[in-house]
Motif scaffolding. Structure first.
Motif, mmCIF file in Angstrom:
data_model
loop_
_atom_site.group_PDB
_atom_site.id
_atom_site.type_symbol
_atom_site.label_atom_id
_atom_site.label_comp_id
_atom_site.label_asym_id
_atom_site.label_seq_id
_atom_site.Cartn_x
_atom_site.Cartn_y
_atom_site.Cartn_z
ATOM 1 N N LEU A 193 1.172 -0.869 -0.285
ATOM 2 C CA LEU A 193 -0.011 -0.182 -0.169
ATOM 3 C C LEU A 193 1.099 1.197 -0.086
ATOM 4 O O LEU A 193 0.661 2.331 -0.952
ATOM 5 C CB LEU A 193 -0.786 -0.049 1.264
ATOM 6 N N GLY A 194 1.919 1.013 0.752
ATOM 7 C CA GLY A 194 2.952 2.610 1.145
ATOM 8 C C GLY A 194 3.644 2.697 -0.667
ATOM 9 O O GLY A 194 3.794 3.708 -1.087
ATOM 10 N N ALA A 195 3.531 1.441 -1.563
ATOM 11 C CA ALA A 195 4.376 1.524 -2.970
ATOM 12 C C ALA A 195 3.582 2.397 -3.488
ATOM 13 O O ALA A 195 3.333 2.675 -4.434
ATOM 14 C CB ALA A 195 4.553 -0.102 -2.934
ATOM 15 N N VAL A 196 2.482 1.655 -3.275
ATOM 16 C CA VAL A 196 1.211 2.436 -4.088
ATOM 17 C C VAL A 196 0.889 3.421 -4.082
ATOM 18 O O VAL A 196 1.027 5.049 -5.229
ATOM 19 C CB VAL A 196 0.015 1.533 -4.201
ATOM 20 N N ALA A 197 0.904 4.556 -3.091
ATOM 21 C CA ALA A 197 0.276 5.623 -2.730
ATOM 22 C C ALA A 197 1.739 6.470 -3.036
ATOM 23 O O ALA A 197 1.487 7.511 -3.605
ATOM 24 C CB ALA A 197 0.415 5.637 -1.030
ATOM 25 N N ASP A 198 3.105 5.949 -2.942
ATOM 26 C CA ASP A 198 4.008 6.654 -3.415
ATOM 27 C C ASP A 198 3.793 6.953 -4.981
ATOM 28 O O ASP A 198 4.347 7.872 -5.512
ATOM 29 C CB ASP A 198 5.640 5.813 -2.845
ATOM 30 N N GLN A 199 3.481 5.755 -5.036
ATOM 31 C CA GLN A 199 3.195 6.301 -7.073
ATOM 32 C C GLN A 199 2.429 6.875 -7.183
ATOM 33 O O GLN A 199 2.365 7.590 -8.365
ATOM 34 C CB GLN A 199 3.143 4.943 -7.536
ATOM 35 N N TRP A 200 1.474 7.574 -6.249
ATOM 36 C CA TRP A 200 0.449 8.507 -6.573
ATOM 37 C C TRP A 200 1.069 9.840 -6.538
ATOM 38 O O TRP A 200 0.159 10.521 -6.253
ATOM 39 C CB TRP A 200 -0.680 7.950 -6.292
ATOM 40 N N GLY A 201 1.819 10.028 -5.776
ATOM 41 C CA GLY A 201 2.471 11.558 -5.360
ATOM 42 C C GLY A 201 2.446 11.460 -3.998
ATOM 43 O O GLY A 201 2.685 12.603 -3.685
ATOM 44 N N ILE A 202 1.782 10.568 -2.586
ATOM 45 C CA ILE A 202 1.385 10.439 -1.782
ATOM 46 C C ILE A 202 2.313 10.449 -0.317
ATOM 47 O O ILE A 202 3.604 9.244 -0.626
ATOM 48 C CB ILE A 202 0.066 9.828 -1.374
ATOM 49 N N GLN A 203 2.601 11.334 0.275
ATOM 50 C CA GLN A 203 3.955 11.320 1.042
ATOM 51 C C GLN A 203 3.708 10.570 1.896
ATOM 52 O O GLN A 203 2.545 10.401 3.249
ATOM 53 C CB GLN A 203 4.330 12.894 1.686
ATOM 54 N N ILE A 204 4.677 9.644 2.044
ATOM 55 C CA ILE A 204 3.878 9.031 3.698
ATOM 56 C C ILE A 204 4.338 8.741 4.617
ATOM 57 O O ILE A 204 3.823 8.737 6.168
ATOM 58 C CB ILE A 204 4.462 7.561 3.135
ATOM 59 N N ALA A 205 5.377 9.814 4.911
ATOM 60 C CA ALA A 205 6.052 10.198 6.373
ATOM 61 C C ALA A 205 5.221 11.177 7.352
ATOM 62 O O ALA A 205 4.561 11.155 8.217
ATOM 63 C CB ALA A 205 7.044 11.147 5.963
ATOM 64 N N PRO A 206 4.778 12.124 7.001
ATOM 65 C CA PRO A 206 3.147 12.948 7.009
ATOM 66 C C PRO A 206 2.138 11.985 7.017
ATOM 67 O O PRO A 206 1.481 12.020 8.216
ATOM 68 C CB PRO A 206 2.992 14.159 6.495
ATOM 69 N N LEU A 207 2.152 10.824 6.736
ATOM 70 C CA LEU A 207 0.857 10.148 6.608
ATOM 71 C C LEU A 207 1.208 9.916 8.292
ATOM 72 O O LEU A 207 0.261 8.954 9.134
ATOM 73 C CB LEU A 207 0.678 9.531 5.721
ATOM 74 N N LEU A 208 2.196 9.022 8.035
ATOM 75 C CA LEU A 208 2.506 8.248 9.302
ATOM 76 C C LEU A 208 2.252 8.757 10.410
ATOM 77 O O LEU A 208 2.044 7.765 11.407
ATOM 78 C CB LEU A 208 4.398 7.307 9.189
ATOM 79 N N ALA A 209 3.180 9.850 10.896
ATOM 80 C CA ALA A 209 3.410 11.022 12.115
ATOM 81 C C ALA A 209 1.733 10.682 11.937
ATOM 82 O O ALA A 209 0.345 10.888 13.299
ATOM 83 C CB ALA A 209 3.381 12.301 11.340
ATOM 84 N N GLY A 210 0.804 11.055 10.866
ATOM 85 C CA GLY A 210 -1.161 11.549 11.414
ATOM 86 C C GLY A 210 -1.160 10.271 11.801
ATOM 87 O O GLY A 210 -2.175 10.359 13.017
ATOM 88 N N LEU A 211 -0.984 9.293 10.824
ATOM 89 C CA LEU A 211 -1.421 7.880 11.864
ATOM 90 C C LEU A 211 -0.867 7.960 14.204
ATOM 91 O O LEU A 211 -1.756 7.189 14.389
ATOM 92 C CB LEU A 211 -1.088 7.406 10.728
#
Length: 415
Positions: free
Chosen positions: A170-188
């Motif tokens: 899911l993280g790899a898919v999000a990266d392909q769509w330009g979604i930053q994982i680090a801020p998302l993990l911080a929010g999670l």
């Protein structure tokens, strides 16, 4: 609108209605919507449908071919891998069909970018899904680890690895769509703190499950009893609860914390199975008959190889108590077998043997009874008791000596 040009042989030989029909179909074919002609849309749909139709056949052919190639190997790892990836293989023709459909269509700009991202996302998910399913095949490699830890611990490790692979996918898919994982993990993380405060029971059961597995209190297939909770056979230890199948075959999902905090008896790990009986005989039984019954029952147990003998386990046959209506024997022995059905069979045979021994002794089992004494009309004859034995006199003197107070420094008269 594009001009439809008919082939020369068709234009010269076909009737007019056929020419009009071809021209009409060609006109619709070249029309379209969303930047695509109906012809391109129809062609793409046909290609995808064909891919969907052949996906099962493709997976079956590939799996059969690989199984035939690996049939001569001694390890089961390759067979397990084929079983694990056979389902994801069905998506390969679909992906190829979508790719071919994109090639026959004339899309450009943002539509091409989004379609390409969708195709890449599907490929990424299929790859990680295949890896997650392939993890099950490595359970054969973890055989020694399963013996060292437990089957439940290895199952948890496999599940955790599968969850990690899914999250990475899911993280790899999000990266392909330009979604930053680090801020998302911080929010999670912030959200996780809030959820954790409201889900304390969930984490408590999770930690309790880990403790159950590491302590090896029980494993699937064992018979346990937790007082006031459940009794039955453990089938599965999950992250939050443990599935216990009761003896009436009804499933019970017990929170792990309930089994972690309670006193759990694991009957599957007992070394022997006990027989503890209290057998009462009538008071008319003589001393010789009592000794005969005791010796015969004890000999029967010692001569039967199915019973454990001292010092392995205790074995007692003793006259234990004088009850209100019976003289009671205590029979205490252990069988080697732990199987319940076989244990019942041994108990039955032993019970029949005890009945036969008591019958041969000339006495019988005692039943709860009550004796009523009627007052005699004539006064009973008074009989003088026999003289006290020498041992009784010695005991009486010893008792008197212990009760007689002595002064300081006083010695016995005998001295």
């Amino acid at each position: 609108m594009a001009i439809i040009t008919l082939p020369t042989w068709f234009d010269d030989n076909a009737p007019q209605w056929a020419k009009d029909t071809v021209i009409y179909i060609g006109t619709i074919w070249n029309q379209g919507a969303y930047g695509l002609t109906y012809g391109e849309i129809f062609t793409s749909v046909v290609i995808v449908l064909i891919a969907l139709l052949v996906r099962g056949l493709f997976a079956r052919i590939v799996a059969t071919t690989v199984m035939r190639l690996t049939s001569g190997t001694k390890t089961r790892l390759d067979d397990a891998l084929v079983d694990s990836v056979s389902t994801p293989l069905k998506l390969v023709p679909v992906i190829i069909g979508i790719y071919i459909a994109l090639q026959v269509t004339d899309i450009s700009g943002d539509a091409e970018i989004y379609v390409t991202r969708i195709l890449r996302s599907i490929i990424t998910l299929v790859v990680f899904w295949t890896l997650a399913r392939a993890v099950n095949a490595f359970e054969f490699i973890l055989g020694n680890l399963r013996d060292a830890l437990s089957s439940a611990a290895v199952d948890w490790m496999v599940k955790a690895l599968q969850i990690i692979l899914v999250i990475l996918g899911l993280g790899a898919v999000a990266d392909q769509w330009g979604i930053q994982i680090a801020p998302l993990l911080a929010g999670l993380g912030v959200l996780g703190i809030a959820v954790g405060l409201g889900a304390q029971d969930l984490f408590k059961n999770l930690i309790s499950g880990i403790l159950i597995i590491t302590e090896k209190r029980f494993v699937p297939g064992e018979w346990i009893r937790a007082d006031g909770v459940v009794e039955g056979t453990v089938e599965k230890i999950n992250f939050r609860s443990t599935l216990v199948r009761r003896f009436d075959k009804s499933p019970v999902y017990v929170p792990n914390s309930a089994l972690s905090d309670a006193a759990v008896t694991n009957f599957s790990r007992m070394t022997y199975r006990r027989i503890k009986w209290v057998v009462g005989v009538e008071y008319r039984t003589t001393v010789d008959q009592l000794k005969y019954i005791r010796d015969e029952i004890e000999a029967w147990l010692w001569n039967d190889p199915r019973f454990a003998k001292p010092p392995e386990a205790a074995l007692f046959v003793r006259i234990d108590s004088l009850n209100a209506s019976s003289i009671d024997y205590l029979i205490y022995a252990f069988t080697y077998t732990k199987d319940w059905g076989e244990w019942l069979e041994i108990k039955e045979e032993f019970a029949v043997a005890v009945m036969d021994i008591i019958a041969r002794a000339g006495t019988d089992f005692a039943f709860p009874s009550q004796t009523v004494y009627l007052q005699q009309t004539d006064p009973p004859e008074i009989m003088a008791p026999p003289a006290r034995s020498e041992s009784t006199e010695r005991a009486r003197r010893a008792i008197e000596n212990t009760r007689q107070p002595r002064g300081i420094g006083e010695v016995d008269k005998d001295n």
